[in-house]
Design an enzyme around this catalytic site. Structure first.
Site, PDB file in Angstrom:
ATOM      1  N   LYS A 124      13.405   9.103  -3.390  1.00 17.35           N
ATOM      2  CA  LYS A 124      13.892   8.628  -2.091  1.00 17.35           C
ATOM      3  C   LYS A 124      12.965   7.539  -1.555  1.00 17.35           C
ATOM      4  O   LYS A 124      13.403   6.613  -0.880  1.00 17.35           O
ATOM      5  CB  LYS A 124      13.982   9.784  -1.096  1.00 17.35           C
ATOM      6  CG  LYS A 124      15.152  10.744  -1.368  1.00 17.35           C
ATOM      7  CD  LYS A 124      15.297  11.745  -0.233  1.00 17.35           C
ATOM      8  CE  LYS A 124      16.055  12.996  -0.614  1.00 17.35           C
ATOM      9  NZ  LYS A 124      17.494  12.859  -0.741  1.00 17.35           N
ATOM     10  N   GLU A 208      11.631  10.377   8.378  1.00 16.42           N
ATOM     11  CA  GLU A 208      12.752   9.624   8.946  1.00 16.42           C
ATOM     12  C   GLU A 208      12.920  10.012  10.392  1.00 16.42           C
ATOM     13  O   GLU A 208      12.671  11.157  10.771  1.00 16.42           O
ATOM     14  CB  GLU A 208      14.052   9.949   8.197  1.00 16.42           C
ATOM     15  CG  GLU A 208      14.185   9.260   6.874  1.00 16.42           C
ATOM     16  CD  GLU A 208      15.471   9.640   6.138  1.00 16.42           C
ATOM     17  OE1 GLU A 208      16.342  10.297   6.735  1.00 16.42           O
ATOM     18  OE2 GLU A 208      15.580   9.270   4.964  1.00 16.42           O
ATOM     19  N   ARG A 301      25.544   8.951 -10.208  1.00 17.70           N
ATOM     20  CA  ARG A 301      26.393   9.861 -11.008  1.00 17.70           C
ATOM     21  C   ARG A 301      27.742   9.985 -10.322  1.00 17.70           C
ATOM     22  O   ARG A 301      27.963   9.415  -9.260  1.00 17.70           O
ATOM     23  CB  ARG A 301      25.728  11.235 -11.061  1.00 17.70           C
ATOM     24  CG  ARG A 301      25.444  11.741  -9.638  1.00 17.70           C
ATOM     25  CD  ARG A 301      25.072  13.185  -9.593  1.00 17.70           C
ATOM     26  NE  ARG A 301      24.450  13.555  -8.332  1.00 17.70           N
ATOM     27  CZ  ARG A 301      25.094  13.874  -7.230  1.00 17.70           C
ATOM     28  NH1 ARG A 301      26.419  13.856  -7.189  1.00 17.70           N
ATOM     29  NH2 ARG A 301      24.442  14.208  -6.128  1.00 17.70           N
TER      30      ARG A 301
HETATM   31  P1  ADP Z   1      19.927  15.279  -0.243  1.00 16.44           P
HETATM   32  O1  ADP Z   1      19.443  14.328  -1.287  1.00 16.44           O
HETATM   33  O2  ADP Z   1      19.179  16.570  -0.249  1.00 16.44           O
HETATM   34  O3  ADP Z   1      21.418  15.440  -0.259  1.00 16.44           O
HETATM   35  P2  ADP Z   1      20.115  13.364   1.936  1.00 16.44           P
HETATM   36  O4  ADP Z   1      19.009  12.461   2.266  1.00 16.44           O
HETATM   37  O5  ADP Z   1      21.269  12.789   1.190  1.00 16.44           O
HETATM   38  O6  ADP Z   1      19.524  14.624   1.149  1.00 16.44           O
HETATM   39  O7  ADP Z   1      20.651  14.048   3.269  1.00 16.44           O
HETATM   40  C1  ADP Z   1      21.589  15.110   3.251  1.00 16.44           C
HETATM   41  C2  ADP Z   1      22.086  15.388   4.659  1.00 16.44           C
HETATM   42  O8  ADP Z   1      21.013  15.732   5.537  1.00 16.44           O
HETATM   43  C3  ADP Z   1      22.732  14.198   5.349  1.00 16.44           C
HETATM   44  O9  ADP Z   1      24.064  14.044   4.969  1.00 16.44           O
HETATM   45  C4  ADP Z   1      22.570  14.563   6.808  1.00 16.44           C
HETATM   46  O10 ADP Z   1      23.516  15.501   7.213  1.00 16.44           O
HETATM   47  C5  ADP Z   1      21.209  15.214   6.846  1.00 16.44           C
HETATM   48  N1  ADP Z   1      20.202  14.192   7.145  1.00 16.44           N
HETATM   49  C6  ADP Z   1      19.515  13.445   6.255  1.00 16.44           C
HETATM   50  N2  ADP Z   1      18.688  12.580   6.868  1.00 16.44           N
HETATM   51  C7  ADP Z   1      18.867  12.754   8.193  1.00 16.44           C
HETATM   52  C8  ADP Z   1      18.300  12.151   9.353  1.00 16.44           C
HETATM   53  N3  ADP Z   1      17.396  11.191   9.282  1.00 16.44           N
HETATM   54  N4  ADP Z   1      18.734  12.585  10.564  1.00 16.44           N
HETATM   55  C9  ADP Z   1      19.647  13.580  10.656  1.00 16.44           C
HETATM   56  N5  ADP Z   1      20.209  14.176   9.609  1.00 16.44           N
HETATM   57  C10 ADP Z   1      19.831  13.784   8.380  1.00 16.44           C
END
Ligand code: ADP
Length: 677
Positions: A124, A208, A301
């Site tokens: 990430k 974040e 993917r």
């Molecule tokens: P993963 O790789 O575990 O799926 P992601 O970064 O794609 O993690 O985030 C998954 C979910 O977590 C997002 O769809 C959102 O619902 C929540 N999320 C991620 N980052 C944030 C953020 N900065 N603020 C609020 N919710 C977040």
């Protein structure tokens, strides 16, 4: 064979996955006349994906690390089967750059992007840096190398609380911690790093800004090895539990066109920056009231939710992945890819939606897909859901000319689908789809907590009807005994007899299911069958029997229940809610005079039977009405209770003993005697 003359011919594909996605990939391969090879662990020897393939190879024991994550075993299986290519599906090894390299080295075509793309997007932290360099806005935050406490704490203060600590190597919604106050930061950071190290073998974290009311919107990309890269529009995946998607739709509702354009541009920019040459997804997050999407991460993917994109574009994404892997040019340019209607997907998982989505295991007894909808499933009747893998069992996907049509089709499909045997999220999904918040098209990732404060619970009225119907099913006889499909349950060979079929008969029952337990009374008369429970009486129409499935309907209308009975266990579903009920008749035993023959208070066998349970131990104190032991005779359960307060003086039987009527089983010293000086 379409890929025989391709730059990299593909005539056979090993699918390094299981469940619904393995079956789904095989479906496209079969259509394209490509031979499929399944791999399976010991837990999956009988699985649907094994039988769906042209050939299947065992790769190891049940735990994923010894089978579906075992690179050596999978590469060896591919070589043994003479496979040209390997499709990783999603999860497992699908984003493992080491696996891609091993496939390359073994001369196997990896159906996915290059190892370099997988690697660069797998972190990430690194993917954020690449996105920034490509001019793609990322969530305000910190993704530098310095991982010491001071640097991170300083960055958190600069970002402003609440902040989200994320594991750089995290995925699947795991490895995230929200911190609301600066004072808590260091403790949470320590915990997050320890968790990340344990779960992903990498303690690096990024920070974040925590977005309070976010929408999750993602863009599907497709590229090939000739340099084309197109987007296949967006999906809205805002409905989530535990940061994992539950419902996904395309296109995203209520999204200004200007934002749409910005999303596509950003996704394409990132894809170009890494020379992306397969199907992949760029995920964004945006506050519901803003029009600025921020890059979250890229998945290199096929996604679980790819079917909604297939519906709106008419493109088979697995076919496009295969084309790209074979070195072919994608068949459509950007300006020839259009949106047709709207599609919504519901993920059905083996989980207790009423218990914070706790996963469950067990065996499905009935799996019946609704007509007219796409049902991507890795299960069928008699499939076992084990504890080793993901809880996703199937996906139901509806398409329509517009969102309302897709919505009502999905809602109907979630009612009509029958999954019996284990708890699933079906009824929960049906309730979400019907909820005004979802229907409005304004869902954020907080939808579930807003729509169901305190957690989702099954509809109480529906639960009551289901329980009542389960009692009726329990009381029925085998189909062979039925004359018109339904027989008075109190007839000759039934477990419960009545002296006259003319006089109304009633029996008390005790029913226990995943949502609780209840006492019920079932009454049969010439007028029909009624079940009384929780102070409500429910009337039923004549049941019908088809094979080993029983259909009955409440007299008030509302469509049939679908049920299976296996001894005292009844599995039953109605309008998307299912339960498994264990039903026992309750008998109140009249006391006999002989029970007074001992100076204390004896418990005697009321009939010839087997002692099936002892509820007390020597010396235990009992109250009037305390269950002392349980006997079974003639398939009935008899609970024998103390009729006065006292203490257990002697136990004259053991569980499993067959005892004659009148035998003294337990002696109880009444309290008055014991208390004498
Ligand atoms: P993963 O790789 O575990 O799926 P992601 O970064 O794609 O993690 O985030 C998954 C979910 O977590 C997002 O769809 C959102 O619902 C929540 N999320 C991620 N980052 C944030 C953020 N900065 N603020 C609020 N919710 C977040």
């Amino acid at each position: 064979m379409p890929f025989l003359n391709s730059p990299r011919p593909i005539c056979s594909v090993l699918i390094a996955n299981r469940g619904e996605i393995a079956v789904r990939i095989m479906r496209t391969c079969a259509r394209l006349d490509i031979r499929t090879i399944a791999v399976y662990s010991d837990a999956d020897a009988q699985a649907v994906h094994v039988r769906a393939a042209d050939e299947a190879i065992r790769i190891g024991p049940a735990p994923a690390r010894a089978s579906y994550l075992d690179i050596d075993a999978i590469v060896a299986a591919a070589k043994q089967a003479g496979a040209d290519a390997v499709h990783p599906g999603y999860g497992f090894l699908s984003e493992n750059a080491g696996f891609v390299r091993r496939c390359d080295a073994a001369g196997l075509i990896f159906v996915g992007p290059s190892a370099a793309a997988v690697e660069r997007m797998g972190s990430k932290i690194e993917s954020k840096r690449i996105a920034e360099a490509a001019g793609v806005p990322t969530v305000p935050g910190y993704h530098d190398d310095a991982q010491d406490e001071d640097s991170l704490a300083r960055a958190a203060t600069q970002i402003g609380f609440p902040v989200l600590i994320k594991a750089s190597a995290g995925g699947g919604g795991r490895g995230m911690r929200r911190v609301d106050r600066a004072d808590d930061f260091v403790a949470e950071l320590d915990a997050a790093k320890a968790e990340a190290e344990a779960a992903f073998g990498d303690s690096s974290v990024l920070l974040e800004k925590y977005i309070l009311n976010p929408r999750h919107i993602e863009v599907q990309l497709a590229g090939d090895r000739t340099g084309s890269l197109v987007h296949l529009f967006e999906r809205d995946c805002s409905v989530q539990r535990n940061n994992q998607k539950v419902l996904e739709e395309a296109p995203a509702p209520n999204l200004p066109d200007s934002v749409r354009t910005r999303l596509y541009d950003a996704a394409l920019k990132l894809g170009r920056a890494i020379g992306y040459d397969s199907a992949g997804t760029v995920e964004f997050i945006m506050d519901k009231d803003s029009d600025s999407p921020y890059f979250l991460e890229m998945n290199t993917r096929l996604q679980v939710e790819h079917p909604v994109t297939e519906f709106i574009t008419g493109i088979d994404l697995v076919e496009w992945q295969l084309l790209a892997a074979a070195g072919e040019k994608l068949p459509l340019a950007q300006d020839r890819i259009r949106v047709h209607g709207h599609a919504i997907e519901a993920r059905l998982t083996a989980e207790r939606a009423d218990l914070a989505f706790q996963p469950v295991t067990g065996e499905l007894s009935v799996v019946e897909a609704p007509r007219g909808l796409r049902f991507d499933s890795g299960v069928e009747a008699d499939s076992r859901i084990s504890l080793y893998y993901d809880s996703l069992i199937a996906k139901l996907i509806a398409h329509g000319a517009d969102r309302d049509t897709a919505l009502s089709r999905l809602a109907a499909g979630l009612s009509d689908l029958t999954l019996l045997g284990i708890p699933t999220t079906q009824a929960f999904l049906r309730d979400v789809v019907r909820h005004p918040l979802f229907q409005s098209g304004k869902a954020t990732t907080r939808l579930i907590e807003t729509a169901f404060p305190g957690g989702w619970k099954p509809n109480q009225h529906q639960l009551l009807l289901l329980r009542a119907a389960a009692c009726v099913v329990w009381a029925r006889l085998d189909a062979t005994e039925a004359d018109d499909g339904w027989i008075n349950p109190w007839n000759r060979r039934s477990a419960v007899r009545v002296t006259s079929a003319v006089r109304p008969a009633k029996v008390s029952l005790h029913a226990e299911d995943e949502y609780g337990e209840v006492d019920a009374e079932i009454r049969v008369s010439r007028d029909g069958v009624a079940v009384e429970l929780a102070g409500v009486s429910v009337d039923f129409e004549t049941p019908t029997v088809e094979g080993d499935t029983i259909a009955i309907a409440p007299a008030g209308g509302g469509g049939p229940f679908v049920a299976r009975r296996n001894g005292s266990t009844v599995s039953i579903a109605w309008h998307g809610l299912a339960l498994v009920s264990t039903i026992r008749p309750c008998i109140e035993m009249p006391r006999t005079d002989r029970q007074h023959s001992w100076s204390g208070n004896a418990i005697e066998a009321p009939l010839h039977g087997v002692v099936s349970r002892l509820h007390v131990a020597l010396g235990d104190a009992v109250e009037k009405g305390t269950p002392v032991l349980q006997m079974e005779a003639m398939k009935l359960i008899h609970t024998l209770k103390a009729n006065a307060p006292g203490r257990i003086e002697a136990i004259r039987c053991a569980v499993g003993d067959t005892v004659p009527a009148g035998a003294v089983l337990v002696e109880i010293t009444p309290l008055e005697i014991e208390e004498k000086p």
